[in-house]
Scaffold this active site. Structure first.
Site, PDB file in Angstrom:
ATOM      1  N   SER A 126     -52.212 -79.669 -17.126  1.00 61.76           N
ATOM      2  CA  SER A 126     -53.174 -80.593 -16.505  1.00 61.76           C
ATOM      3  C   SER A 126     -54.152 -79.783 -15.660  1.00 61.76           C
ATOM      4  CB  SER A 126     -52.419 -81.566 -15.596  1.00 61.76           C
ATOM      5  OG  SER A 126     -53.327 -82.228 -14.728  1.00 61.76           O
ATOM      6  N   TYR A 176     -46.546 -83.144  -8.961  1.00 61.49           N
ATOM      7  CA  TYR A 176     -47.096 -83.058 -10.326  1.00 61.49           C
ATOM      8  C   TYR A 176     -47.808 -81.723 -10.539  1.00 61.49           C
ATOM      9  CZ  TYR A 176     -49.789 -84.535 -14.463  1.00 61.49           C
ATOM     10  OH  TYR A 176     -50.353 -84.628 -15.712  1.00 61.49           O
TER      11      TYR A 176
HETATM   12  N1  LIG Z   1     -53.548 -88.957 -19.234  1.00 57.07           N
HETATM   13  C1  LIG Z   1     -54.094 -88.003 -18.498  1.00 57.07           C
HETATM   14  O1  LIG Z   1     -55.146 -88.186 -17.853  1.00 57.07           O
HETATM   15  C2  LIG Z   1     -53.477 -86.649 -18.443  1.00 57.07           C
HETATM   16  C3  LIG Z   1     -54.215 -85.617 -17.841  1.00 57.07           C
HETATM   17  C4  LIG Z   1     -53.657 -84.341 -17.793  1.00 57.07           C
HETATM   18  C5  LIG Z   1     -52.417 -84.110 -18.347  1.00 57.07           C
HETATM   19  N2  LIG Z   1     -51.731 -85.138 -18.927  1.00 57.07           N
HETATM   20  C6  LIG Z   1     -50.428 -84.823 -19.498  1.00 57.07           C
HETATM   21  O2  LIG Z   1     -50.415 -85.229 -20.855  1.00 57.07           O
HETATM   22  C7  LIG Z   1     -49.089 -85.573 -21.251  1.00 57.07           C
HETATM   23  C8  LIG Z   1     -49.088 -86.960 -21.881  1.00 57.07           C
HETATM   24  O3  LIG Z   1     -49.552 -87.899 -20.919  1.00 57.07           O
HETATM   25  P1  LIG Z   1     -50.029 -89.377 -21.309  1.00 57.07           P
HETATM   26  O4  LIG Z   1     -51.183 -89.672 -20.438  1.00 57.07           O
HETATM   27  O5  LIG Z   1     -50.138 -89.509 -22.789  1.00 57.07           O
HETATM   28  O6  LIG Z   1     -48.793 -90.225 -20.721  1.00 57.07           O
HETATM   29  P2  LIG Z   1     -47.985 -91.483 -21.261  1.00 57.07           P
HETATM   30  O7  LIG Z   1     -48.848 -92.340 -22.117  1.00 57.07           O
HETATM   31  O8  LIG Z   1     -47.344 -92.076 -20.059  1.00 57.07           O
HETATM   32  O9  LIG Z   1     -46.871 -90.782 -22.166  1.00 57.07           O
HETATM   33  C9  LIG Z   1     -45.856 -90.010 -21.597  1.00 57.07           C
HETATM   34  C10 LIG Z   1     -44.909 -89.623 -22.697  1.00 57.07           C
HETATM   35  O10 LIG Z   1     -43.867 -88.834 -22.114  1.00 57.07           O
HETATM   36  C11 LIG Z   1     -42.616 -89.317 -22.572  1.00 57.07           C
HETATM   37  N3  LIG Z   1     -41.596 -89.138 -21.575  1.00 57.07           N
HETATM   38  C12 LIG Z   1     -41.692 -89.343 -20.241  1.00 57.07           C
HETATM   39  N4  LIG Z   1     -40.507 -89.133 -19.653  1.00 57.07           N
HETATM   40  C13 LIG Z   1     -39.630 -88.805 -20.645  1.00 57.07           C
HETATM   41  C14 LIG Z   1     -38.251 -88.489 -20.682  1.00 57.07           C
HETATM   42  N5  LIG Z   1     -37.497 -88.487 -19.579  1.00 57.07           N
HETATM   43  N6  LIG Z   1     -37.688 -88.185 -21.871  1.00 57.07           N
HETATM   44  C15 LIG Z   1     -38.429 -88.202 -23.000  1.00 57.07           C
HETATM   45  N7  LIG Z   1     -39.728 -88.489 -23.036  1.00 57.07           N
HETATM   46  C16 LIG Z   1     -40.330 -88.787 -21.866  1.00 57.07           C
HETATM   47  C17 LIG Z   1     -42.854 -90.800 -22.846  1.00 57.07           C
HETATM   48  O11 LIG Z   1     -41.954 -91.227 -23.846  1.00 57.07           O
HETATM   49  P3  LIG Z   1     -40.901 -92.449 -23.671  1.00 57.07           P
HETATM   50  O12 LIG Z   1     -41.516 -93.468 -22.774  1.00 57.07           O
HETATM   51  O13 LIG Z   1     -40.640 -92.894 -25.071  1.00 57.07           O
HETATM   52  O14 LIG Z   1     -39.729 -91.789 -23.097  1.00 57.07           O
HETATM   53  C18 LIG Z   1     -44.279 -90.810 -23.376  1.00 57.07           C
HETATM   54  O15 LIG Z   1     -44.284 -90.587 -24.775  1.00 57.07           O
HETATM   55  C19 LIG Z   1     -48.241 -85.488 -19.969  1.00 57.07           C
HETATM   56  O16 LIG Z   1     -47.593 -84.244 -19.941  1.00 57.07           O
HETATM   57  C20 LIG Z   1     -49.276 -85.569 -18.861  1.00 57.07           C
HETATM   58  O17 LIG Z   1     -48.821 -84.945 -17.686  1.00 57.07           O
HETATM   59  C21 LIG Z   1     -52.223 -86.393 -18.996  1.00 57.07           C
END
Ligand SMILES: NC(=O)c1ccc[n+]([C@@H]2O[C@H](COP(=O)([O-])OP(=O)(O)OC[C@H]3O[C@@H](n4cnc5c(N)ncnc54)[C@H](OP(=O)(O)O)[C@@H]3O)[C@@H](O)[C@H]2O)c1
Length: 255
Positions: free
Chosen positions: A146, A159
């Site tokens: 991130s 985070y």
């Molecule tokens: N969205 C943003 O603006 C942003 C910016 C920078 C970085 N990121 C990074 O991008 C990645 C994806 O984020 P997103 O925005 O797509 O979030 P999201 O829609 O909330 O998805 C998070 C994913 O992580 C999985 N997950 C969370 N805890 C888990 C656990 N204990 N065991 C297994 N799976 C787990 C969830 O799967 P289940 O619910 O099926 O467990 C889900 O598929 C993350 O690493 C986040 O930090 C996001």
């Protein structure tokens, strides 16, 4: 992408964690379009099945796993290889965030975030890159970090720390695994509209949301914006790139 490179991941199987939602799901769908076989990891089986359907990959396995149970990771990967054959790579997109001030971050909160974002990612990489589980010719590992590993924001101590660990750990891993032709890279997105961010935005005032938008000269990103960059870093098109941190943030950190 050129016409000839469209199916550049044909015959290569990639483990995608966090594949049930947002960025991980978009990456899985994009990799399948490039011909990759998929191992979809997450807790929510129904949503992993949705991803599998959207991706339509010829080779696809769903691994329902809570990544906080780190000791279950290696056995699951071994079982997967026994069924599908050796792997080509990993994308660790699973992640969790908890926006809290320093006064509210006790060791338990800190560890919960580290466990999913950092410890599970490293254990997935350790498993996928084992000599008997990865293709002999090498492969590619990608961590979704991130921009909060690079810039500071109130409430993001836990985070940011976890993502900084991912970025630094991946860089060291790249130097260690290069001799086996395994590339290790990081992708650092800015604000992307997913369930994670909708939850965070819901708790902000209109003024705070506007301030976040103003931080991104090209506006907020979409999961596909990240998926296209991830596809490149995972594919052999980036075969001379390792130890890199590709910032995909609509210009946020350029200011
Ligand atoms: N969205 C943003 O603006 C942003 C910016 C920078 C970085 N990121 C990074 O991008 C990645 C994806 O984020 P997103 O925005 O797509 O979030 P999201 O829609 O909330 O998805 C998070 C994913 O992580 C999985 N997950 C969370 N805890 C888990 C656990 N204990 N065991 C297994 N799976 C787990 C969830 O799967 P289940 O619910 O099926 O467990 C889900 O598929 C993350 O690493 C986040 O930090 C996001």
């Amino acid at each position: 992408m050129t016409e000839g490179s469209k199916r550049i991941l044909e015959g290569k199987t990639i483990v995608v964690s966090g594949a049930s939602s947002g960025i991980g799901r978009a990456i899985a769908v994009h990799l399948a379009r490039q011909g990759a076989g998929l191992v979809l990891v997450g807790r929510d089986r129904a949503r992993l099945e949705d991803t599998a359907q959207q991706a339509g990959a010829k080779v696809c396995r769903i691994v329902q796993l809570d990544l906080t149970e780190v000791t279950a990771i290696m056995p699951s990967v071994k079982e997967t290889v026994a069924v599908l054959g050796r792997l080509y790579g990993l994308c660790h997109a699973a992640g969790t965030v908890d926006t809290l001030p320093l006064s509210a971050i006790g060791p338990e909160k800190l560890q919960a975030i580290m466990q999913v974002n950092y410890v599970a990612g490293m254990e997935l990489a350790r498993s996928v890159t084992r000599r008997d589980l990865l293709l002999e010719e090498g492969g590619s590992v990608l961590f979704i970090s991130s921009i909060y590993s690079l810039i500071g924001k109130p409430g993001q101590i836990a985070y940011s720390g976890s993502k900084g660990a991912v970025t630094a750990g991946a860089r060291a891993m790249a130097t260690e695994l290069a001799r086996r032709n395994i590339r290790v890279n990081v992708l650092s997105p800015g604000m992307v509209r997913t369930e994670m961010t909708e939850r965070a935005l819901a708790g902000l005032s209109g003024q705070q949301v506007q301030a976040l938008k103003d931080m991104h000269p090209l506006g907020f990103g979409s999961p596909d914006d990240v998926a296209h960059a991830a596809g490149f870093l995972l594919s052999p098109e980036s075969k001379w790139i390792t130890g890199a941190n590709l910032v995909v943030d609509g210009g946020c950190s350029a200011q």
